[in-house]
Design a protein around this motif. Structure first.
Motif, PDB file in Angstrom:
ATOM      1  N   ALA A  18       0.960   1.709   8.885  1.00 48.32           N
ATOM      2  CA  ALA A  18      -0.164   2.362   9.346  1.00 48.32           C
ATOM      3  C   ALA A  18      -0.188   3.981   9.303  1.00 48.32           C
ATOM      4  O   ALA A  18      -0.818   4.750   8.808  1.00 48.32           O
ATOM      5  N   VAL A  19       0.979   4.328  10.138  1.00 45.96           N
ATOM      6  CA  VAL A  19       1.112   5.706  10.383  1.00 45.96           C
ATOM      7  C   VAL A  19       1.510   6.502   8.903  1.00 45.96           C
ATOM      8  O   VAL A  19       0.810   7.296   8.561  1.00 45.96           O
ATOM      9  N   LEU A  20       2.373   5.855   8.141  1.00 46.67           N
ATOM     10  CA  LEU A  20       2.749   6.517   6.638  1.00 46.67           C
ATOM     11  C   LEU A  20       1.502   6.321   6.049  1.00 46.67           C
ATOM     12  O   LEU A  20       1.354   7.333   5.253  1.00 46.67           O
ATOM     13  N   PHE A  21       0.563   5.454   5.984  1.00 48.42           N
ATOM     14  CA  PHE A  21      -0.270   5.426   5.158  1.00 48.42           C
ATOM     15  C   PHE A  21      -1.393   6.527   5.627  1.00 48.42           C
ATOM     16  O   PHE A  21      -2.146   7.196   4.615  1.00 48.42           O
ATOM     17  N   LEU A  22      -1.778   6.609   6.871  1.00 52.39           N
ATOM     18  CA  LEU A  22      -2.593   7.662   7.271  1.00 52.39           C
ATOM     19  C   LEU A  22      -2.457   8.897   6.932  1.00 52.39           C
ATOM     20  O   LEU A  22      -2.995   9.715   6.390  1.00 52.39           O
ATOM     21  N   PHE A  23      -0.854   9.082   7.179  1.00 54.06           N
ATOM     22  CA  PHE A  23      -0.162  10.512   6.490  1.00 54.06           C
ATOM     23  C   PHE A  23      -0.831  10.722   4.996  1.00 54.06           C
ATOM     24  O   PHE A  23      -0.942  11.765   4.680  1.00 54.06           O
ATOM     25  N   LEU A  24      -0.525   9.588   4.229  1.00 49.26           N
ATOM     26  CA  LEU A  24      -0.751   9.703   2.771  1.00 49.26           C
ATOM     27  C   LEU A  24      -2.290   9.848   2.517  1.00 49.26           C
ATOM     28  O   LEU A  24      -2.292  10.841   1.810  1.00 49.26           O
ATOM     29  N   LEU A  56       0.744  -1.386   0.089  1.00 47.92           N
ATOM     30  CA  LEU A  56       0.020   0.066  -0.045  1.00 47.92           C
ATOM     31  C   LEU A  56       0.748   1.314   0.089  1.00 47.92           C
ATOM     32  O   LEU A  56       0.573   2.252  -0.665  1.00 47.92           O
ATOM     33  N   VAL A  57       1.989   1.162   0.793  1.00 53.42           N
ATOM     34  CA  VAL A  57       2.699   2.478   1.208  1.00 53.42           C
ATOM     35  C   VAL A  57       3.537   2.757   0.111  1.00 53.42           C
ATOM     36  O   VAL A  57       3.591   4.026  -0.655  1.00 53.42           O
ATOM     37  N   ALA A  58       4.481   1.578  -0.615  1.00 57.56           N
ATOM     38  CA  ALA A  58       5.279   1.994  -1.491  1.00 57.56           C
ATOM     39  C   ALA A  58       4.749   2.497  -2.812  1.00 57.56           C
ATOM     40  O   ALA A  58       5.242   3.539  -3.246  1.00 57.56           O
ATOM     41  N   PRO A  59       3.808   2.058  -3.420  1.00 57.94           N
ATOM     42  CA  PRO A  59       3.201   2.483  -4.564  1.00 57.94           C
ATOM     43  C   PRO A  59       2.524   3.721  -4.467  1.00 57.94           C
ATOM     44  O   PRO A  59       2.630   4.673  -5.317  1.00 57.94           O
ATOM     45  N   ASN A  60       1.841   4.039  -3.164  1.00 55.21           N
ATOM     46  CA  ASN A  60       1.128   5.479  -3.028  1.00 55.21           C
ATOM     47  C   ASN A  60       2.058   6.364  -2.951  1.00 55.21           C
ATOM     48  O   ASN A  60       2.029   7.623  -3.419  1.00 55.21           O
TER      49      ASN A  60
END
Ligand SMILES: Nc1ncnc2c1ncn2[C@@H]1O[C@H](COP(=O)(O)OP(=O)(O)OP(=O)(O)O)[C@@H](O)[C@H]1O
Ligand SMILES: [Mg+2]
Lengths: 326, 252
Positions: A312-318, A256-260
Motif C-alpha cells: 500500500a505504501v509503495l503504491f501510494l508513492f507510485l 499492482l506494484v511490480a508492473p507499475n
C-alpha cells in the motif's frame, strides 16, 4: 543516448537485479526458527533435511507465487487497459476463494489440484464479468475502473464470507484470503510450478500481449487474433490467481506494484519488461516473507499482512509520483 | 483494387451507410471527403474488417474482407484509425516496429530493422526514437502512428484523417510521401481528408460522401468544381487555377 550505452547500462541493471534476487533467495533459506548456519550444511544432516523439506520449498513457493502474481497483475492491466487493477483487488482472487469453497462443499476430500481447477473456473467467470463491465466505463476516468474493481471484489468476497459463515467454513476461508508461507513444506507447493509455466507462456506471447494494449483496432489491423488473445490472457490471470490462492492464499499488491514500477522506468514492451516484472514480484514477495519471519521473531507475521502494508505504501508513492517522470 | 458493392450499415437503429457501391482502382491516391458524420470512418472500418459487414460485399485485391484470414489481410492492407487512442508506454521505435508484426510475427529481422529506421527517418522521428509515446506531443504521436502504418509495407493503405494535429511541414511531407509511394511503388492509398486543397493537390481521385451515401466520385479535376463542392459541403466556394494547381477558396 546511443544504442550501445543503453545496452551496457541494461546489462549492469540485469546484473544488479539478478544479484538482489539471489541474495534474497539465500537469505530466505537461512532465516527462521531452527538454528541454521551456512557452514553447518556440509556436516549436519539435520540442517540439510530442514532445508530440503521446509526452507527450499518455502523459498521456491515465494519465488513462484511472487513472479506469477506480478505477471497476473500485468496481464490483467493489459486486458483492462488500466494500470491500477490487479487480481486480488478486482474480484479474481475473491471468485477463486468462492470456487474453492464450492469444491470443498460438494467434494470435501478433493485434492489441491481439483480445488485449484474449481477455483480457476470461478476466477475465469468472475474476471470475465469484471472485464466486460469495466470496458463499458468511460476511458476518460482512469480511476473508475479500479474503484469499480474494489466494489466488485468486495461484493464477491462478502458473498464468500456469508456462504462460509453459513456452512461453518470460516476458518478455511480465512486461510485462502490471507497469503502465508509458513505451512509450505515439500509436497505442498509443487502446484505452483504450473503458475511458473504460465509465466513462461506469458513471456512466449509477450509481443501479442503488448499489442492488446494498443487497442482492438490496431491489433486487428496488424492481423492479431484479438479475441483469442483476450481469452488466453484471461486464462493466464485466472489460473495463476487460482493456483496461488489454493496453495498460499491471497497475496495483495504484488500484481499492482511490480508492473507499475517497471512500467515507470522501462515502459510496457512486454518482451523486454516481462522478466523484470516477474523478477520484481519474486523479490518483493521473498523480501516481505523474510520480514514477516523476523519482525516478531520467533513468531511469524503472514506475508499477506506484510505486503498489505508495504504494498500500500509503495503504491501510494507510485500514484502520487505518477506525473513526475511521466 | 478495392470493390465495395451494396454495403449498408445500421448502428443503434439508425442507418449509417446506405447501399454504398464504390470501386477504388489499384495504384494512386484516392481522397475520401465529406461533412462530419457522412460515414467516411464507418466505411473505412468496414473495408479494414474492424467492423463486421452487415450486408453487401467488400473485396481488397480480390479477397473478401469478411472471410479472408485477418493475418493475410494485414499483409496487404494497413489502416490508421481516426483516433486510435494508443495509451501504452512504448518507445517510438518499438511502436513503429510493431508495424512489421504481420510479416515477422514479432521477430525483427535485419531487414525489418532497416524498414523501421527508414520509416522513422521518413517522418522525422529519428531523434524521438527512444522516447515513450506518452511523452510526445499530439502531432509527434500522430507521426509515430503514421510511421507504424507505413512500416507495415502493404500495397493498400487506409488513412483516416492522418493530418490531424500535424503542422504544415509534416502535413505536406506526409502528402508528398503518399504521392511518391503511389507513383514509384504503385501503392493504393485511400485517405480521408477534410482540407479540400490537400485533396485537390495530391489526389488522383476524389470520392465524396454525405449522409451515408457516395454522392460524387471521379478524377480530381472533375470533382473540384464549384457546383459539386457546394452540393457536398452546402456552401458556395470559388475554384481558381493558381500556378497550375486547382485551389479552392473557401474562406470568403
Ligand atoms: N456506434 C455507433 N452507434 C450509433 N451511431 C454511430 C456509431 N458510430 C458512428 N455513428 C454515427 O454514424 C455516422 C457516421 O459516422 P462516421 O464516424 O463514419 O462519420 P465520418 O464521416 O467519419 O465523420 P467525421 O468527419 O466527423 O469523422 C455519424 O452520424 C455517427 O454519429
Ligand atoms: Mg471520421
Amino acid at each position: 543516448m546511443t544504442a550501445g550505452s543503453l545496452g551496457s547500462q541494461n546489462f549492469a541493471y540485469q546484473a544488479i537485479g539478478a544479484a538482489t534476487l539471489l541474495a534474497l533467495f539465500v537469505a530466505s533459506l537461512f532465516v527462521g526458527v531452527g538454528e541454521l548456519a551456512i557452514g553447518s550444511l556440509a556436516s549436519d544432516p539435520e540442517a540439510l533435511r530442514l532445508i530440503m523439506i521446509s526452507r527450499l520449498p518455502r523459498t521456491l513457493a515465494a519465488l513462484l507465487a511472487g513472479s506469477a502474481l506480478a505477471i497476473a497483475g500485468l496481464v490483467m492491466q493489459t486486458l483492462a487497459r488500466n494500470r491500477f487493477v490487479e487480481p486480488s483487488t478486482a474480484g479474481t482472487a475473491q471468485s477463486a476463494a468462492l470456487g474453492i469453497l464450492v469444491v470443498t462443499l460438494v467434494w470435501p476430500d478433493a485434492s489441491l489440484g481439483w480445488k485449484a481447477a474449481g477455483a480457476a473456473v470461478t476466477a475465469l467467470a468472475g474476471t470475465s464479468v469484471f472485464l466486460m463491465l469495466a470496458h463499458r466505463l468511460p476511458p476518460t476516468q482512469p480511476f473508475l475502473v479500479p474503484l469499480f474493481g474494489l466494489v466488485y471484489g468486495g461484493v464477491i468476497g462478502a458473498v464468500a464470507i456469508f456462504a462460509a459463515w453459513h456452512l461453518d467454513l470460516l476458518q478455511y476461508l480465512e486461510v485462502w484470503m490471507t497469503g502465508e508461507f509458513s505451512g509450505i513444506l515439500r509436497g505442498r507447493y509443487e502446484l505452483l510450478w504450473v503458475a511458473g509455466a504460465l509465466v513462461v507462456l506469458a513471456w512466449w506471447t509477450a509481443d501479442r500481449l503488448t499489442m492488446l494494449s494498443l487497442g482492438r483496432d490496431v491489433s486487428i489491423g496488424l492481423g492479431l487474433n484479438y479475441a483469442g488473445m483476450l481469452r488466453l490472457g484471461l486464462v493466464i490471470v485466472s489460473a495463476i490467481t487460482a493456483l496461488a490462492v489454493v496453495v498460499v492464499g491471497t497475496i495483495p499488491f504484488v500484481g499492482l506494484v511490480a508492473p507499475n514500477i517497471v512500467s515507470r522506468f522501462a515502459g510496457e514492451n512486454l518482451r523486454h519488461t516481462l522478466p523484470w516484472v516477474a523478477g520484481g514480484g519474486a523479490a518483493l514477495v521473498l523480501a516481505c516473507d523474510i520480514i514477516g519471519r523476523l519482525i516478531r521473531f520467533p513468531y511469524e507475521v503472514p506475508v499477506g499482512t506484510i505486503l498489505g502494508v508495504v504494498g500500500a505504501v509503495l503504491f501510494l508513492f507510485l500514484l502520487l509520483g505518477r506525473n513526475r517522470n511521466g | 483494387m478495392i470493390e465495395i458493392a451494396g454495403v449498408s450499415l445500421a448502428l443503434g437503429g439508425s442507418r449509417i451507410l446506405d447501399n454504398v457501391s464504390l470501386t477504388v482502382p489499384k495504384g494512386g491516391v484516392t481522397a475520401l471527403v465529406g461533412p462530419n458524420g457522412a460515414g467516411k470512418s464507418s466505411l473505412l472500418s468496414l473495408i479494414a474488417r474492424l467492423r463486421p459487414l452487415q450486408s453487401g460485399r467488400i473485396t481488397v485485391d480480390g479477397l473478401p474482407v469478411d472471410t479472408t484470414p485477418s493475418r493475410q489481410l494485414a499483409r496487404i492492407m494497413a489502416i490508421l484509425r481516426q483516433d486510435p487512442g494508443v495509451a501504452s508506454r512504448l518507445r517510438v521505435a518499438e511502436l513503429v516496429g510493431f508495424g512489421r508484426f504481420p510479416h515477422n510475427r514479432g521477430r525483427l529481422t535485419a531487414k525489418d530493422r532497416e524498414i523501421v529506421a527508414a520509416s522513422l527517418e521518413q517522418f522525422d522521428l529519428s531523434d524521438l526514437a527512444l522516447r515513450f509515446i506518452d511523452t510526445l506531443s499530439g502531432g509527434q504521436r500522430q507521426r509515430a502512428l503514421v510511421a507504424m502504418t507505413f512500416c507495415q509495407g502493404t500495397d493498400y493503405i487506409l488513412l483516416d484523417e492522418p493530418l490531424n494535429s500535424l503542422d504544415m511541414f509534416h502535413a505536406r511531407n506526409l502528402m508528398r510521401t503518399l504521392r511518391r509511394i503511389a507513383d514509384e511503388h504503385g501503392k493504393t492509398v485511400l485517405i480521408v481528408l477534410h482540407d479540400i486543397n490537400h485533396a485537390a493537390s495530391y489526389a488522383d481521385r476524389i470520392v465524396a460522401m454525405k449522409d451515408g451515401a457516395v454522392i460524387a466520385s471521379g478524377e480530381t479535376g472533375d470533382i473540384i468544381r464549384p457546383d459539386i463542392l457546394e452540393s457536398i459541403f452546402g456552401f458556395s466556394m470559388r475554384v481558381e487555377n493558381i500556378a497550375g494547381r486547382l485551389t479552392v477558396l473557401h474562406h470568403a
